[in-house]
Design a protein around this motif. Structure first.
Motif, PDB file in Angstrom:
ATOM      1  N   ARG A 235       0.925  -1.318  -0.121  1.00 55.38           N
ATOM      2  CA  ARG A 235      -0.091  -0.020   0.064  1.00 55.38           C
ATOM      3  C   ARG A 235       0.773   1.461  -0.054  1.00 55.38           C
ATOM      4  N   ALA A 236       2.066   1.336   0.751  1.00 52.29           N
ATOM      5  CA  ALA A 236       2.811   2.519   0.721  1.00 52.29           C
ATOM      6  C   ALA A 236       3.395   2.784  -0.542  1.00 52.29           C
ATOM      7  N   ASN A 237       3.971   1.352  -1.226  1.00 53.64           N
ATOM      8  CA  ASN A 237       4.685   1.764  -2.512  1.00 53.64           C
ATOM      9  C   ASN A 237       3.552   2.359  -3.658  1.00 53.64           C
ATOM     10  N   ALA A 238       2.384   1.686  -3.611  1.00 56.42           N
ATOM     11  CA  ALA A 238       1.193   2.319  -4.457  1.00 56.42           C
ATOM     12  C   ALA A 238       1.193   3.737  -4.111  1.00 56.42           C
ATOM     13  N   ALA A 239       0.940   3.979  -2.972  1.00 56.99           N
ATOM     14  CA  ALA A 239       0.849   5.509  -2.472  1.00 56.99           C
ATOM     15  C   ALA A 239       2.229   6.294  -3.142  1.00 56.99           C
ATOM     16  N   ILE A 240       3.396   5.793  -2.940  1.00 60.46           N
ATOM     17  CA  ILE A 240       4.413   6.634  -3.153  1.00 60.46           C
ATOM     18  C   ILE A 240       4.676   6.768  -4.757  1.00 60.46           C
ATOM     19  N   GLU A 241       4.541   5.757  -5.630  1.00 57.59           N
ATOM     20  CA  GLU A 241       4.391   5.599  -6.892  1.00 57.59           C
ATOM     21  C   GLU A 241       3.405   6.743  -7.486  1.00 57.59           C
ATOM     22  N   GLU A 242       1.958   7.083  -6.832  1.00 60.11           N
ATOM     23  CA  GLU A 242       0.968   7.757  -7.156  1.00 60.11           C
ATOM     24  C   GLU A 242       1.685   9.247  -7.283  1.00 60.11           C
ATOM     25  N   ILE A 243       2.114   9.563  -6.025  1.00 59.96           N
ATOM     26  CA  ILE A 243       2.410  10.813  -5.423  1.00 59.96           C
ATOM     27  C   ILE A 243       3.603  11.398  -6.447  1.00 59.96           C
ATOM     28  N   ILE A 244       4.670  10.444  -6.933  1.00 57.06           N
ATOM     29  CA  ILE A 244       5.793  10.826  -7.586  1.00 57.06           C
ATOM     30  C   ILE A 244       5.307  10.978  -9.105  1.00 57.06           C
ATOM     31  N   ALA A 245       4.279  10.122  -9.784  1.00 56.22           N
ATOM     32  CA  ALA A 245       3.857  10.283 -10.689  1.00 56.22           C
ATOM     33  C   ALA A 245       3.125  11.428 -11.104  1.00 56.22           C
ATOM     34  N   GLU A 246       2.420  12.098  -9.952  1.00 54.05           N
ATOM     35  CA  GLU A 246       1.555  13.267 -10.216  1.00 54.05           C
ATOM     36  C   GLU A 246       2.423  14.492  -9.858  1.00 54.05           C
ATOM     37  N   HIS A 247       3.797  14.361  -9.321  1.00 50.72           N
ATOM     38  CA  HIS A 247       4.282  15.702  -8.913  1.00 50.72           C
ATOM     39  C   HIS A 247       5.959  15.336  -9.501  1.00 50.72           C
ATOM     40  N   PRO A 248       5.929  15.726 -10.640  1.00 51.49           N
ATOM     41  CA  PRO A 248       7.514  15.722 -11.102  1.00 51.49           C
ATOM     42  C   PRO A 248       8.458  16.670 -10.682  1.00 51.49           C
ATOM     43  N   GLU A 249       7.822  17.703 -10.044  1.00 51.65           N
ATOM     44  CA  GLU A 249       8.558  18.768  -9.039  1.00 51.65           C
ATOM     45  C   GLU A 249       9.246  18.307  -7.965  1.00 51.65           C
ATOM     46  N   ILE A 250       8.663  17.010  -7.733  1.00 52.51           N
ATOM     47  CA  ILE A 250       9.672  16.355  -6.338  1.00 52.51           C
ATOM     48  C   ILE A 250      11.078  16.063  -6.538  1.00 52.51           C
ATOM     49  N   ALA A 251      11.483  15.320  -7.973  1.00 55.28           N
ATOM     50  CA  ALA A 251      12.649  14.952  -8.070  1.00 55.28           C
ATOM     51  C   ALA A 251      13.402  16.516  -8.625  1.00 55.28           C
ATOM     52  N   GLU A 252      12.539  17.281  -9.236  1.00 59.44           N
ATOM     53  CA  GLU A 252      13.242  18.638  -9.854  1.00 59.44           C
ATOM     54  C   GLU A 252      14.007  19.273  -8.683  1.00 59.44           C
ATOM     55  N   LYS A 253      13.212  19.081  -7.355  1.00 63.54           N
ATOM     56  CA  LYS A 253      13.475  20.010  -6.005  1.00 63.54           C
ATOM     57  C   LYS A 253      14.458  19.294  -5.190  1.00 63.54           C
ATOM     58  N   GLY A 254      14.872  17.912  -5.495  1.00 62.81           N
ATOM     59  CA  GLY A 254      15.484  17.099  -4.850  1.00 62.81           C
ATOM     60  C   GLY A 254      14.939  16.345  -3.758  1.00 62.81           C
TER      61      GLY A 254
END
Length: 320
Positions: free
Chosen positions: A50-69
Motif C-alpha cells: 500500500r505504501a509503494n502504491a501511494a509513493i508511485e502515485e505521488i511521484i507520478a503526479e508531481h515531477p517537481e519532487i525530483a526536480e527539487k531534490g
C-alpha cells in the motif's frame, strides 16, 4: 490571515522527515507536500504494498519532487508491535544522519475492544504507546540535528478534538488495568488515546525545552478519510445507516489537503520558531487553541510518560 500551504509553506531542501500512517488520508497529503518542497520523506506504514502504491502515485503526479531534490521512501512500522516500533526506529537510524521533522500521524478510531499482542488496548497502543516506542530511540538524532542553529526541528502529534468530547474524567495511567478499561464505549477509548497524544507532546516539549526542537499537537479537523471504518466495525448495526449518511456528511468534511494543513503548519511554519510555540495545541485552520484541562495536567503527563517508559522497558527489554 490564514496560513496557506501553497503560499506560505517554506522550501525544505536537505531536510529529512518521517510521517507515520503516510500511505493514506492526511498522512499521505503531508508526505506529498513535504516532498514537493524538496524534503526526503519516509512514509512509515505497516503494509509495504500500500505504501509503494501511494509513493508511485505521488511521484507520478508531481515531477517537481525530483526536480527539487525531494524523495519518498517506505519505512515499515507496525504500531501494534512494540518491538517492531523500536526496530523501525533503528532501521531509520542506520540509513540517515539527521531528522528534521517527525509527524506522528497514524491512528485508528472507535474500533472494537481488542488487546494487542503486547497486551494493551489496541487504540491506546496504536495511537500512543507505539508512537512512544518509535519516537524515543529517534530523540538522540533529533537532538543532534537541532544543535545546528540553522535547523528548526519539529515533532508533531496528530490528536483530535475527541480527546475532550469523548474522554472520561477519571482517566489515569498508573497501570495496564487502567489503560485497558473498556469504558463501555469505543469512542471513550479513542478519547483516552487522543488525550495521551497531547500529554505526550506537552511532556516531550518540557523535556526538550533547552533544544531547538518545537513539539506541538494538533486536531486536523473532521476529514474524509478511511479512519471512520472503525465505527462500522464497532457498531455493525449502523453499517446500513453509515452507507447512507457518509456521502451526506462527506460534503461537509475537510478534504485530506485541508486536513493536512494544520499538521504542516506545526511541522514547517516559520512563526512556530519565531514565536517560540512549544507545547501548544492547534486546530483548523492553523489556529492555536486550548485543549481540555486534562490535556494540560502536567502531573498526568508525567504519569503517562513514566508508565509508557516502564511498559516499553518491560515488553522490549529497554527503551531503544
Amino acid at each position: 490571515m490564514t496560513w496557506d500551504i501553497d503560499k506560505n509553506m517554506p522550501a525544505l531542501p536537505g531536510k529529512v522527515a518521517i510521517v507515520t500512517g503516510g500511505n493514506t488520508g492526511i498522512g499521505k497529503e503531508i508526505v506529498r507536500q513535504l516532498a514537493r518542497r524538496g524534503a526526503k520523506v519516509y512514509m512509515a506504514s505497516r503494509t509495504e504494498s500500500r505504501a509503494n502504491a501511494a509513493i508511485e502515485e505521488i511521484i507520478a503526479e508531481h515531477p517537481e519532487i525530483a526536480e527539487k531534490g525531494g524523495s519518498i521512501a517506505f519505512l515499515e512500522l507496525n504500531l501494534r508491535d512494540l518491538k517492531a516500533c523500536q526496530a523501525a526506529a533503528q532501521e531509520f537510524l542506520q540509513k540517515e544522519e539527521r531528522l528534521d521533522i517527525l509527524v506522528n500521524n497514524a491512528g485508528i478510531m472507535a474500533t472494537p475492544f481488542e488487546l494487542t499482542q503486547d497486551g494493551f488496548e489496541v487504540q491506546f497502543q496504536t495511537n500512543h504507546l507505539g508512537h512512544f516506542a518509535f519516537t524515543l530511540p529517534l530523540l538522540p538524532m533529533i537532538i543532534e540535528t537541532a544543535k545546528d542553529p540553522s535547523n528548526s526541528v519539529r515533532i508533531v502529534q496528530v490528536s483530535s478534538y475527541g480527546h475532550e468530547i469523548f474522554s472520561s474524567p477519571d482517566i489515569n495511567f498508573d497501570s495496564i488495568e487502567s489503560v485497558n478499561r473498556d469504558f463501555g464505549s469505543s469512542f471513550k477509548r479513542y478519547g483516552q488515546s487522543k488525550l495521551a497524544n497531547i500529554l505526550f507532546s506537552n511532556e516531550l516539549s518540557r523535556r526538550l525545552a533547552e533544544y531547538r526542537i518545537w513539539c506541538n499537537s494538533i486536531h486536523p479537523g473532521t476529514v474524509k478519510t478511511e479512519i471512520t471504518r472503525g465505527t462500522a466495525e464497532s457498531h455493525p448495526w449502523a453499517k446500513p445507516l453509515l452507507r447512507i449518511l457518509t456521502p451526506v456528511f462527506g460534503a461537509f468534511m475537510f478534504t485530506p489537503y485541508k486536513g493536512a494543513l494544520t499538521a504542516l503548519y506545526a511541522a514547517t511554519a516559520e512563526e512556530i520558531e519565531k514565536d517560540d510555540m512549544r507545547g501548544k495545541y492547534f486546530v483548523p485552520l492553523a489556529t492555536q487553541a486550548q485543549p481540555s484541562k486534562q490535556a494540560q495536567d502536567e502531573q498526568l503527563g508525567r504519569q503517562l510518560w513514566e508508565f509508557s517508559e516502564k511498559m516499553i522497558t518491560e515488553k522490549c527489554g529497554g527503551l531503544s
